[in-house]
Design a protein around this motif. Structure first.
Motif, PDB file in Angstrom:
ATOM      1  N   GLY A  27       0.784  -1.228   0.000  1.00 48.72           N
ATOM      2  CA  GLY A  27       0.000   0.000   0.000  1.00 48.72           C
ATOM      3  C   GLY A  27       0.812   1.272   0.000  1.00 48.72           C
ATOM      4  N   LYS A  28       2.031   1.225  -0.533  1.00 50.22           N
ATOM      5  CA  LYS A  28       2.900   2.412  -0.558  1.00 50.22           C
ATOM      6  C   LYS A  28       3.405   2.639  -1.980  1.00 50.22           C
ATOM      7  CE  LYS A  28       2.843   3.128   3.938  1.00 50.22           C
ATOM      8  NZ  LYS A  28       4.008   2.831   4.772  1.00 50.22           N
ATOM      9  N   ASP A  29       3.795   3.904  -2.216  1.00 48.43           N
ATOM     10  CA  ASP A  29       4.350   4.280  -3.520  1.00 48.43           C
ATOM     11  C   ASP A  29       5.862   4.040  -3.498  1.00 48.43           C
ATOM     12  OD1 ASP A  29       5.050   5.348  -5.951  1.00 48.43           O
ATOM     13  OD2 ASP A  29       4.748   7.439  -5.337  1.00 48.43           O
ATOM     14  N   PHE A  30       6.317   3.129  -4.340  1.00 47.64           N
ATOM     15  CA  PHE A  30       7.753   2.847  -4.434  1.00 47.64           C
ATOM     16  C   PHE A  30       8.332   3.242  -5.791  1.00 47.64           C
ATOM     17  CE2 PHE A  30       6.149  -0.256  -1.311  1.00 47.64           C
ATOM     18  CZ  PHE A  30       6.925   0.136  -0.221  1.00 47.64           C
ATOM     19  N   GLY A  31       7.627   4.121  -6.511  1.00 47.12           N
ATOM     20  CA  GLY A  31       8.145   4.582  -7.776  1.00 47.12           C
ATOM     21  C   GLY A  31       7.410   3.971  -8.950  1.00 47.12           C
ATOM     22  N   PRO A  32       7.820   4.347 -10.161  1.00 50.27           N
ATOM     23  CA  PRO A  32       7.115   3.910 -11.373  1.00 50.27           C
ATOM     24  C   PRO A  32       7.216   2.410 -11.572  1.00 50.27           C
ATOM     25  CG  PRO A  32       9.183   4.969 -11.927  1.00 50.27           C
ATOM     26  CD  PRO A  32       8.980   5.193 -10.469  1.00 50.27           C
ATOM     27  N   SER A  33       6.141   1.829 -12.069  1.00 50.03           N
ATOM     28  CA  SER A  33       6.117   0.388 -12.304  1.00 50.03           C
ATOM     29  C   SER A  33       6.598   0.017 -13.696  1.00 50.03           C
ATOM     30  CB  SER A  33       4.698  -0.156 -12.089  1.00 50.03           C
ATOM     31  OG  SER A  33       3.789   0.479 -12.987  1.00 50.03           O
ATOM     32  N   ASN A  34       6.557   0.948 -14.630  1.00 50.62           N
ATOM     33  CA  ASN A  34       7.033   0.680 -15.980  1.00 50.62           C
ATOM     34  C   ASN A  34       8.531   0.425 -15.961  1.00 50.62           C
ATOM     35  OD1 ASN A  34       8.268   1.631 -18.675  1.00 50.62           O
ATOM     36  ND2 ASN A  34       6.109   1.300 -19.166  1.00 50.62           N
ATOM     37  N   LEU A  35       8.967  -0.701 -16.517  1.00 52.69           N
ATOM     38  CA  LEU A  35      10.377  -1.080 -16.427  1.00 52.69           C
ATOM     39  C   LEU A  35      11.285  -0.098 -17.134  1.00 52.69           C
ATOM     40  CD1 LEU A  35      10.184  -4.961 -16.876  1.00 52.69           C
ATOM     41  CD2 LEU A  35      10.253  -3.615 -14.769  1.00 52.69           C
TER      42      LEU A  35
ATOM     43  N   PHE B  55       9.476   1.951   2.974  1.00 57.74           N
ATOM     44  CA  PHE B  55       9.617   0.577   3.465  1.00 57.74           C
ATOM     45  C   PHE B  55      10.284   0.631   4.835  1.00 57.74           C
ATOM     46  CE2 PHE B  55      11.207  -3.731   3.889  1.00 57.74           C
ATOM     47  CZ  PHE B  55      10.134  -4.472   3.399  1.00 57.74           C
ATOM     48  N   PRO B  56       9.636   0.088   5.876  1.00 62.25           N
ATOM     49  CA  PRO B  56      10.134   0.275   7.248  1.00 62.25           C
ATOM     50  C   PRO B  56      11.440  -0.476   7.520  1.00 62.25           C
ATOM     51  CG  PRO B  56       8.323  -1.279   7.223  1.00 62.25           C
ATOM     52  CD  PRO B  56       8.400  -0.723   5.834  1.00 62.25           C
ATOM     53  N   ASP B  57      12.177   0.036   8.515  1.00 57.98           N
ATOM     54  CA  ASP B  57      13.435  -0.606   8.909  1.00 57.98           C
ATOM     55  C   ASP B  57      13.181  -1.946   9.590  1.00 57.98           C
ATOM     56  OD1 ASP B  57      14.449   1.758   7.996  1.00 57.98           O
ATOM     57  OD2 ASP B  57      15.134   2.491   9.945  1.00 57.98           O
ATOM     58  N   THR B  58      12.098  -2.037  10.324  1.00 56.81           N
ATOM     59  CA  THR B  58      11.733  -3.294  11.004  1.00 56.81           C
ATOM     60  C   THR B  58      10.258  -3.577  10.737  1.00 56.81           C
ATOM     61  OG1 THR B  58      11.177  -2.135  13.056  1.00 56.81           O
ATOM     62  CG2 THR B  58      13.438  -2.948  12.831  1.00 56.81           C
TER      63      THR B  58
ATOM     64  N   SER C  85       6.973  -6.826  11.551  1.00 56.96           N
ATOM     65  CA  SER C  85       6.570  -7.991  12.341  1.00 56.96           C
ATOM     66  C   SER C  85       6.454  -9.236  11.464  1.00 56.96           C
ATOM     67  CB  SER C  85       5.224  -7.730  13.018  1.00 56.96           C
ATOM     68  OG  SER C  85       5.274  -6.571  13.815  1.00 56.96           O
ATOM     69  N   PRO C  86       6.643 -10.422  12.057  1.00 57.51           N
ATOM     70  CA  PRO C  86       6.386 -11.666  11.309  1.00 57.51           C
ATOM     71  C   PRO C  86       4.940 -11.706  10.818  1.00 57.51           C
ATOM     72  CG  PRO C  86       7.560 -12.121  13.345  1.00 57.51           C
ATOM     73  CD  PRO C  86       7.146 -10.680  13.414  1.00 57.51           C
ATOM     74  N   GLY C  87       4.760 -12.128   9.588  1.00 54.65           N
ATOM     75  CA  GLY C  87       3.433 -12.217   9.020  1.00 54.65           C
ATOM     76  C   GLY C  87       2.912 -10.933   8.430  1.00 54.65           C
ATOM     77  N   SER C  88       3.633  -9.832   8.590  1.00 58.43           N
ATOM     78  CA  SER C  88       3.222  -8.550   8.016  1.00 58.43           C
ATOM     79  C   SER C  88       3.393  -8.592   6.506  1.00 58.43           C
ATOM     80  CB  SER C  88       4.061  -7.416   8.607  1.00 58.43           C
ATOM     81  OG  SER C  88       5.417  -7.565   8.211  1.00 58.43           O
ATOM     82  N   PRO C  89       2.753  -7.671   5.770  1.00 61.92           N
ATOM     83  CA  PRO C  89       2.951  -7.634   4.313  1.00 61.92           C
ATOM     84  C   PRO C  89       4.422  -7.509   3.933  1.00 61.92           C
ATOM     85  CG  PRO C  89       1.079  -6.280   4.928  1.00 61.92           C
ATOM     86  CD  PRO C  89       1.732  -6.711   6.212  1.00 61.92           C
ATOM     87  N   GLU C  90       5.184  -6.731   4.700  1.00 61.88           N
ATOM     88  CA  GLU C  90       6.612  -6.582   4.422  1.00 61.88           C
ATOM     89  C   GLU C  90       7.327  -7.919   4.579  1.00 61.88           C
ATOM     90  OE1 GLU C  90       4.916  -2.707   5.657  1.00 61.88           O
ATOM     91  OE2 GLU C  90       4.914  -4.709   6.552  1.00 61.88           O
ATOM     92  N   ASP C  91       6.970  -8.636   5.658  1.00 56.81           N
ATOM     93  CA  ASP C  91       7.606  -9.927   5.904  1.00 56.81           C
ATOM     94  C   ASP C  91       7.241 -10.937   4.817  1.00 56.81           C
ATOM     95  OD1 ASP C  91       9.087 -11.826   7.533  1.00 56.81           O
ATOM     96  OD2 ASP C  91       7.131 -12.702   8.031  1.00 56.81           O
ATOM     97  N   LEU C  92       5.998 -10.923   4.372  1.00 50.43           N
ATOM     98  CA  LEU C  92       5.575 -11.866   3.339  1.00 50.43           C
ATOM     99  C   LEU C  92       6.318 -11.631   2.027  1.00 50.43           C
ATOM    100  CD1 LEU C  92       1.715 -11.906   3.973  1.00 50.43           C
ATOM    101  CD2 LEU C  92       3.407 -13.634   4.641  1.00 50.43           C
TER     102      LEU C  92
END
Length: 806
Positions: free
Chosen positions: A612-620, A638-641, A643-650
């Motif tokens: 759910g965050k903007d990480f820049g353009p998706s066009n290669l 994107f967070p530094d830490t 939790s297990p099972g979080s979207p970042e962890d997945l």
């Protein structure tokens, strides 16, 4: 252009540049009866020089100059004082005069005594004739003599002022100053005599310090001038035999923790060794190797030895019978030796030598052998003992600068770093060793962030400059740079036995020998970025490389079993094997079915959207042009830490093997503990740093130096592509996670466990594309910013702050 200042001995000048056979030149003068005798009434006294057959003329093109002519030994200002010619050495030439390493200061004032008065006038008149009108006019005005006369009268007036001691004139090195005076008793072979006396005149009210004139003759000869003086009669003359009474004291290093100082070498045999007679040679540093005499020291380390006569310019030193004996905590396996010096030095007027001699174990000698052996086996090192990285080209100093566009910087080799190590140990063999409280000793161990091979343009190079600028004037700064680019933590800190010939063995050797005030370490980056088997690695047969990298499936069952075992070892330590969709991971996990790029996109894209965050353009296409935009947004969103099972962890678990990924950090932390346990035992602070987020450059490194095959890197970008992860947003998220996990899984636990350990967090310090030279390394400006942060951490430490100005 010859940048080395010419140096002229006071009589019998060096031959013209066109004369190549200098020995023949001087031998010809000797064949014509020219004889030079030189002696001091006592060591350090003025040198009395006598020349027989002094009317012999130099060969062409100086046939108008007899050998009795006295030449300016350096450029400088010449004056006439009480009948003597005084040469005030020009600043540039003073800097070019080599100082005796264990002797008095360099001479900056040279006095030529007993020159023939009329010849002085003739020589100086010739110098005055070369002066500009403005200089002569200024001299006339200074004397207050009214309107300016003709040029001839200005010259005559200047000459008179000079003879009266009221003016001085600048002369170039080698300018004739006059002729030595005839002795009263001259026969068919004219004999002249002059005296040579030298001083160091300090600035301010301090009185001048007498300097042995022999020092000037021996040590003003710079390397590119040496051969001109081989066989010079004056060098031959000052090398007459002397008999020395040694009443010397001998000391040996005590490396007991808390002591680190010299102790008397009690009840031990010492052997005097002499080198070749340097009568016909300049000081070329030949090591003494002929045993002359032996003596046994008493309980206080003193000897009483009258040595056989020695040539005054012969090099001598002493060898201690230390093999098999223990001093401090070290049991010596060989005899050690003092530094060499000329026999004529350190004598009182009675020709007694009461010098304190020092000798010690030198760790750099075995360390140099170790690094040379690494270099000799660079092509197969990682397939064999895997002790670290070193290239054959690094065994020599690199004199060539590479043009890198905006920068012109020479490649730095390990031999350049070795000079700092040698200087460190030389400090502890000097006649005066600074007290422990006045030395700041830095030991450095690490990877390319401390050893990026361009002109010390890394953290170490910039921190070194800062420390030199910020240390207190009375503090001696020494450093032991043991770092090398490409090394992993196990190559730095692991040794499988006390006698293993590994980097850690030699690091321990230095730690055991000296008081170390700080360890600066950088380790762990290469454990994560290790390529395993690089695309350019052809130790394994070409047939087993597909798409530019090693294909273990094609090699299995066909490749020689020993080579296959080596290949498996290399793959297991690589970054690629951590990627679940990489060929190497699948090789070790046969149940894994590799996905193509489209299937990987189907797997990863929903996980990316779920963040759910903007990480820049998706066009290669846009991504390829926007590493700055993507990198900046990844750091921000994107967070530094997490939790297990979080979207970042997945997302991270979908890319990386969770077990291998976690184990890699455990291994790095375990290796770090080897260093930190030793530092804690010795109460040495350790400072490290995080790495910067490698999100802003995707290129391989530029040329590392002469002899390097190809270019290194990229370390991550290619591996992601091989694992069919082409979206740069996901690549950069993974890279950020790697760096963040290094902090949470390695640095923070170590800091919590070891009170003497600290680190500088610089992950966000260099978040701009222009600060990165390649995918994993900064440019000098980026490394400089980190060095400044490291220095702030150093001076904030109460155990270290007293070494530096506030």
């Amino acid at each position: 252009m010859d940048l080395i200042t010419p140096f002229f001995l006071p009589v019998v000048r060096p031959p013209d540049k066109k004369i190549s056979n200098t020995l023949a030149y001087y031998n010809d003068l000797q064949a014509q009866g020219v004889k030079v005798v030189a002696a001091s009434p006592s060591p350090g006294s003025p040198l009395e020089i006598m020349i027989e057959k002094s009317d012999v003329l130099h060969p062409e093109p100086h046939e108008d100059e007899p050998v009795s002519t006295v030449f300016a030994m350096t450029s400088g200002f010449v004056s006439h004082q009480l009948g003597d010619i005084v040469l005030r050495v020009w600043t540039g030439d003073f800097d070019a005069i080599t100082k005796m390493p264990d002797g008095p200061p360099r001479a900056n004032r040279i006095i030529f005594g007993s020159l023939e008065p009329e010849s002085i006038k003739v020589a100086i008149k010739k110098q005055i004739e070369t002066l500009d009108d403005a200089i002569l006019a200024e001299s006339w005005t200074e004397a207050g003599k009214g309107p300016l006369p003709a040029r001839e009268d200005l010259e005559a007036a200047f000459l008179q002022r000079f003879i009266d001691g009221d003016a001085e004139i600048f002369v170039d090195a080698g300018a004739p100053l006059g002729e030595a005076s005839l002795t009263p008793a001259t026969t068919n072979a004219p004999v002249v005599r002059l005296t040579l006396e030298t001083f160091f005149d300090p600035a301010g009210p301090s009185p001048p310090v007498a300097v042995a004139p022999e020092d000037l003759i021996d040590n003003a000869l710079r390397p590119r001038q040496l051969l001109k003086f081989a066989g010079h009669p004056l060098l031959r003359a000052i090398s007459g035999p002397i008999q020395i009474h040694f009443l010397s004291r001998f000391l040996i290093w005590d490396n007991t923790p808390g002591v680190f100082d010299y102790m008397p070498l009690a009840n031990t045999e010492v052997t005097l060794l002499a080198g070749p007679d340097l009568t016909n040679l300049p000081n070329i540093g030949i090591t003494p190797d002929v045993e002359v005499a032996t003596a046994t020291s008493n309980a206080a380390g003193f000897i009483d030895l009258i040595a056989p006569p020695l040539p005054a310019r012969a090099l001598i030193h002493f060898r201690y019978a230390t093999s098999g004996r223990t001093f401090g905590t070290r049991t010596y396996t060989e005899d050690v030796e003092t530094n060499a010096h000329k026999a004529r030095l350190h004598l009182n007027p009675s020709f007694e030598n009461a010098k304190d001699y020092r000798a010690k174990y030198e760790a750099q000698k075995s360390y140099k052998d170790f690094t040379n052996d690494l270099a000799d086996h660079e092509d197969d090192e990682k397939y064999g003992a895997d002790r670290g990285n070193m290239g054959a080209y690094e065994k020599v100093l690199q004199p060539i600068a590479l043009d890198l566009g905006k920068e012109i910087v020479p490649p730095i080799t390990h031999r350049d770093l070795m000079r700092h190590i040698v200087a460190f140990e030389d400090c502890y063999k000097a006649d005066t060793v600074p007290p422990n409280s006045k030395t700041f000793n830095l030991l450095v161990e690490g990877d390319s962030w401390l050893n990026y091979p361009f002109a010390f343009n890394d953290i170490y190079g910039h921190l070194d400059q800062i420390i030199w600028a910020k240390k207190k004037p009375d503090i001696t700064y020494n450093r032991l740079p043991l770092q090398h680019y490409g090394d992993r933590s196990d190559q730095m800190f692991f040794a499988n036995s006390p006698n293993a010939d590994r980097q850690w063995t030699h690091t321990l050797d230095f730690l055991s020998e000296y008081k170390i005030d700080l360890i600066l370490a950088s380790s762990g980056g290469n454990d994560m970025a290790e390529p395993g088997i690089g695309a350019a690695d052809k130790t394994l047969p070409d047939a087993y490389f597909a798409d530019g990298y090693f294909d273990p499936f094609a090699a299995k069952g066909v490749l020689d079993p020993q080579l296959m075992a080596t290949a498996e070892k290399l793959m297991r330590r690589s970054f690629a094997v951590l990627l679940k969709n990489h060929r190497w991971y699948s090789y070790f996990n046969p149940s894994v079915i590799l996905k193509d790029e489209a299937a990987m996109w189907v797997l990863l894209e929903p996980l990316l959207v779920q963040l759910g965050k903007d990480f820049g353009p998706s066009n290669l296409v846009q991504q390829a042009k926007s590493p700055q935009e993507i990198g900046t947004k990844v750091i921000a969103n994107f967070p530094d830490t997490f939790s297990p099972g979080s979207p970042e962890d997945l997302l991270i678990q979908a890319v990386f093997d969770p077990i291998g990924f976690g184990q890699r950090y455990i291994d790095v932390r375990t290796n770090w503990k080897i260093l930190l346990d030793e530092a804690t035992l010795r109460q040495i602070p350790v400072i490290s740093h995080t790495y910067g987020y490698p999100l802003f450059n995707e290129e391989p490194t530029s040329v590392l130096g002469l002899g390097v095959k190809g270019r290194a890197g990229p370390w991550f970008n290619n591996r992601f592509k091989e694992a069919k992860i082409s979206d740069r947003r996901i690549q950069k998220i993974c890279l950020k996670a790697i760096l963040d996990r290094f902090v949470t899984a390695v640095l923070n636990p170590l800091k919590a466990q070891y009170s003497l350990f600290d680190y500088v967090d610089i992950r966000n310090l260099n978040s701009a594309i222009d600060l990165w030279r390649d995918e994993m390394h900064l440019r000098g400006s980026g490394f400089r910013k980190i060095a400044e942060k490291v220095y702030e951490k150093i001076v904030a430490n109460p155990k270290l702050s007293h070494f530096f100005v506030s």
